[in-house]
Write an enzyme that holds these catalytic residues in place. Sequence first.
Site, PDB file in Angstrom:
ATOM      1  N   PRO A 195     -10.973  -0.183  63.368  1.00 51.41           N
ATOM      2  CA  PRO A 195     -10.807  -1.483  63.994  1.00 51.41           C
ATOM      3  C   PRO A 195      -9.376  -2.008  63.841  1.00 51.41           C
ATOM      4  CG  PRO A 195     -12.596  -1.515  62.352  1.00 51.41           C
ATOM      5  CD  PRO A 195     -11.920  -0.216  62.236  1.00 51.41           C
ATOM      6  N   HIS A 380     -21.357  15.152  43.735  1.00 50.86           N
ATOM      7  CA  HIS A 380     -20.004  15.078  44.290  1.00 50.86           C
ATOM      8  C   HIS A 380     -19.616  16.414  44.904  1.00 50.86           C
ATOM      9  CE1 HIS A 380     -15.420  14.587  43.808  1.00 50.86           C
ATOM     10  NE2 HIS A 380     -15.813  13.842  44.810  1.00 50.86           N
ATOM     11  N   HIS A 381     -19.230  16.382  46.162  1.00 51.73           N
ATOM     12  CA  HIS A 381     -18.715  17.559  46.857  1.00 51.73           C
ATOM     13  C   HIS A 381     -17.300  17.273  47.334  1.00 51.73           C
ATOM     14  CE1 HIS A 381     -23.019  19.052  48.136  1.00 51.73           C
ATOM     15  NE2 HIS A 381     -22.731  19.381  46.890  1.00 51.73           N
ATOM     16  N   GLU A 382     -16.306  17.569  46.508  1.00 57.34           N
ATOM     17  CA  GLU A 382     -14.923  17.497  46.995  1.00 57.34           C
ATOM     18  C   GLU A 382     -14.644  18.805  47.716  1.00 57.34           C
ATOM     19  OE1 GLU A 382     -12.232  15.149  47.086  1.00 57.34           O
ATOM     20  OE2 GLU A 382     -11.716  16.788  48.438  1.00 57.34           O
ATOM     21  N   HIS A 460     -15.814  10.193  51.405  1.00 55.30           N
ATOM     22  CA  HIS A 460     -14.430   9.744  51.196  1.00 55.30           C
ATOM     23  C   HIS A 460     -13.503  10.571  52.083  1.00 55.30           C
ATOM     24  CE1 HIS A 460     -14.412   6.980  47.565  1.00 55.30           C
ATOM     25  NE2 HIS A 460     -15.657   7.037  48.000  1.00 55.30           N
ATOM     26  N   GLU A 479     -15.329   5.702  52.535  1.00 65.86           N
ATOM     27  CA  GLU A 479     -14.072   5.089  52.107  1.00 65.86           C
ATOM     28  C   GLU A 479     -13.329   4.736  53.387  1.00 65.86           C
ATOM     29  OE1 GLU A 479     -10.886   6.332  48.689  1.00 65.86           O
ATOM     30  OE2 GLU A 479     -11.225   7.714  50.340  1.00 65.86           O
ATOM     31  N   GLU A 485      -8.695   3.079  43.727  1.00 65.54           N
ATOM     32  CA  GLU A 485      -7.900   4.139  43.099  1.00 65.54           C
ATOM     33  C   GLU A 485      -6.391   3.961  43.308  1.00 65.54           C
ATOM     34  OE1 GLU A 485     -10.093   7.037  45.213  1.00 65.54           O
ATOM     35  OE2 GLU A 485      -8.505   7.453  46.653  1.00 65.54           O
TER      36      GLU A 485
HETATM   37  C1  NOJ Z   1     -10.250  10.931  46.504  1.00 66.74           C
HETATM   38  C2  NOJ Z   1     -11.425  10.010  46.432  1.00 66.74           C
HETATM   39  O1  NOJ Z   1     -11.194   8.830  47.135  1.00 66.74           O
HETATM   40  C3  NOJ Z   1     -11.696   9.727  44.980  1.00 66.74           C
HETATM   41  O2  NOJ Z   1     -12.730   8.773  44.865  1.00 66.74           O
HETATM   42  C4  NOJ Z   1     -12.030  11.001  44.264  1.00 66.74           C
HETATM   43  O3  NOJ Z   1     -12.148  10.727  42.897  1.00 66.74           O
HETATM   44  C5  NOJ Z   1     -10.929  12.053  44.457  1.00 66.74           C
HETATM   45  N1  NOJ Z   1     -10.589  12.166  45.831  1.00 66.74           N
HETATM   46  C6  NOJ Z   1     -11.383  13.402  43.956  1.00 66.74           C
HETATM   47  O4  NOJ Z   1     -12.404  13.898  44.757  1.00 66.74           O
END
Ligand code: NOJ
Length: 690
Positions: A195, A380-382, A460, A479, A485
Amino acid sequence: MTKIWTPMIAAAVVGWAAAPAYAETLEVISPDGKIIVTVTDDGGQASYAVSFEGEEVIAPSKLGLIFAEHPGFERGLAIAGATRASNDTTWEQPWGERRLVRDQHNEIAVIFRATQGPARQMTVRFRAFDTGIGFRYELPDQAALQGDIAIVDELTQFGVGDKTTMWYTPSDEFNRYEYVTRTAPAGEVDDAHTPATFRKESGLHFAIHEAALVDYSSMSLGALRAGNFEAKLRNWSGGPKVKTTAPFKSPWRTIQVARQAVGLINSDIILNLNEPNTLGDVSWVEPGKYVGIWWAMHINEKTWGSGPIHGATTAETKRYIDFAAENGFSGVLVEGWNIGWDGDWFNNGDLFRFTEPMPDFDLEGLGRYAQSKGVRLIGHHETSANIANYESQMEAAFDLYEKVGVRQVKTGYVADAGDAVRLDQDGVRRYEWHDSQFMVSHHLRVVEAAAKRKIAINAHEPVKDTGLRRTYPNWMAREGARGMEFNAWGTPPNPPSHEAMLAFTRMLAGPMDFTPGIFDLKPNERAPVRADVPRGNPSNRPQTTLAKQLALYVVLYSPLQMAADLPENYEARPEAFQFIKDVEADWEQSIALVGEVGEYVAFARQGRKSKEWFLGAVTDEEPRDLLLPLSFLEKGKQYRAQIYRDGADAHWDTNPYAMVIEEDIVTGGKSFAVRLASSGGVAVRFIPVE
Ligand code: NOJ
């Protein structure tokens, strides 16, 4: 000659009539009569304009689509007919800012016929609500447009006026959506994500965004000329902007309109333009508050990778589970639990293993331990945006999480914009944008795979929200802006205006996992835990007062609301922590009361379970005296107001902890006066006096 169609004579679709020699102009008007959308084929081009109470919001602006190999819709167009409809229904959200959502609008679907080349037509469907409009392209089934279609350009324009103030983040830079919101006259802006929020010189506000972004690429705004933007669709690597198949429908392009800035927030058009829930019973999607092994890594207290201060150990996770159970949190997020974090994880997305815990993390035992305490692990899946690597393991990864009782998974796509990895049919690495059609579809593959295991998603580095939580209620949060952060390591950290800005910009899209609630406001001034893991720059810190941290639980909506700080920092301030324990994360009603974009904002929300009202207000650098109407409380009824406000000498920079916690009796319908310090806030819980 201009002809206005009335609903009566336009009730039937007009077919392939001969092209009229005059321009056809049609209108659709919002139920309250204030917003008028005008649609015309003047000069053989499709265009629309929007006004509010007679004032121009969007000047006459072009519509159209161009395809790679098929004849498109740009010139030589004539209105061949229209159908009208009206709606006034109310539907219920399984969770959300409000339980009941009213969808009241008038609609016109305008058929544009090509007068040159092969016979073909497109429909542009407009809906006018009291709080804004939406329109989308629909390509019906027809001989000239069959099979695969490649869209090379969408010609939608938005004539906003060059002097109109615009609040936006840039759309073509490396950090995706994560920029401090910029303010400029629209005529000076080159490109912007949506937006995007605007204020005309008259004080009228509007915001441009999109709804129901499915199987299409994301739209940003690209300047054509000063004050006139074109819909910029993100392209595939080496390909067109959208690959689709006829017949198709585009996402809705939306323009929210309101005299006051808060009117943009008190609008449900994004949700109303999405399709209803397709998942059936979603009672397993549970809003809630959570803690996690997370901030510790951002402030260099712990590491994601293995080693002496690895965060995600069995013992540390038990400590968080115990803390969650004692304080009424439903979830514990654990990051850095799986193989792949060692080394440069930003650039090693190939190495992540989503079914292999680190040796010091007992996933199955912890899953059981958490449930024995009435808490669940949050997964958590980064992925570091290596989609090929993630999708090859995704089904097994969700199976594993389902087995250990996980009901929510945070996904992550850390990588520069344009660096999401896709393997093409020959196995060659291709790089796509985070807001490309490829990623739009990837996110839905994740959401659907998760739903099969009764798992909800919090993405995120996502693609922006366009209200798909209505259709997929397990896509709970994301996010897609600078979160907390940035106050640990961002250069610069989020400015004092940040949250009052997000409320009127990013938050118009939907819930954000901002992760509020930092109580140690100078985390980088703590002594390092180890000499080889130094703290960050001390000037990186939340630029807010403590009371503002509490207010964020009411101001920034998320059905998954984190208490982001370390347990010991909450234990050190139990009185302030009480508000986080009391506040809800799921609402019966929400009202944005007052505010100005990027300056201040106040919200009232009623908890869905307790039916108690909460109030939150925040300000930017400027201290402010607010007189807030208690119009949301029952008129004449008395309430015990538990107030958490800035102390008289509070200031985000010099005295952030000065906070007064007091109780007062207030009466519904009266006003509530409060002073907010520089970058301060207030949080209030109202308990009816019986
Ligand atoms: C960025 C994410 O916004 C954060 O929340 C996370 O801790 C780190 N990446 C690691 O995945």
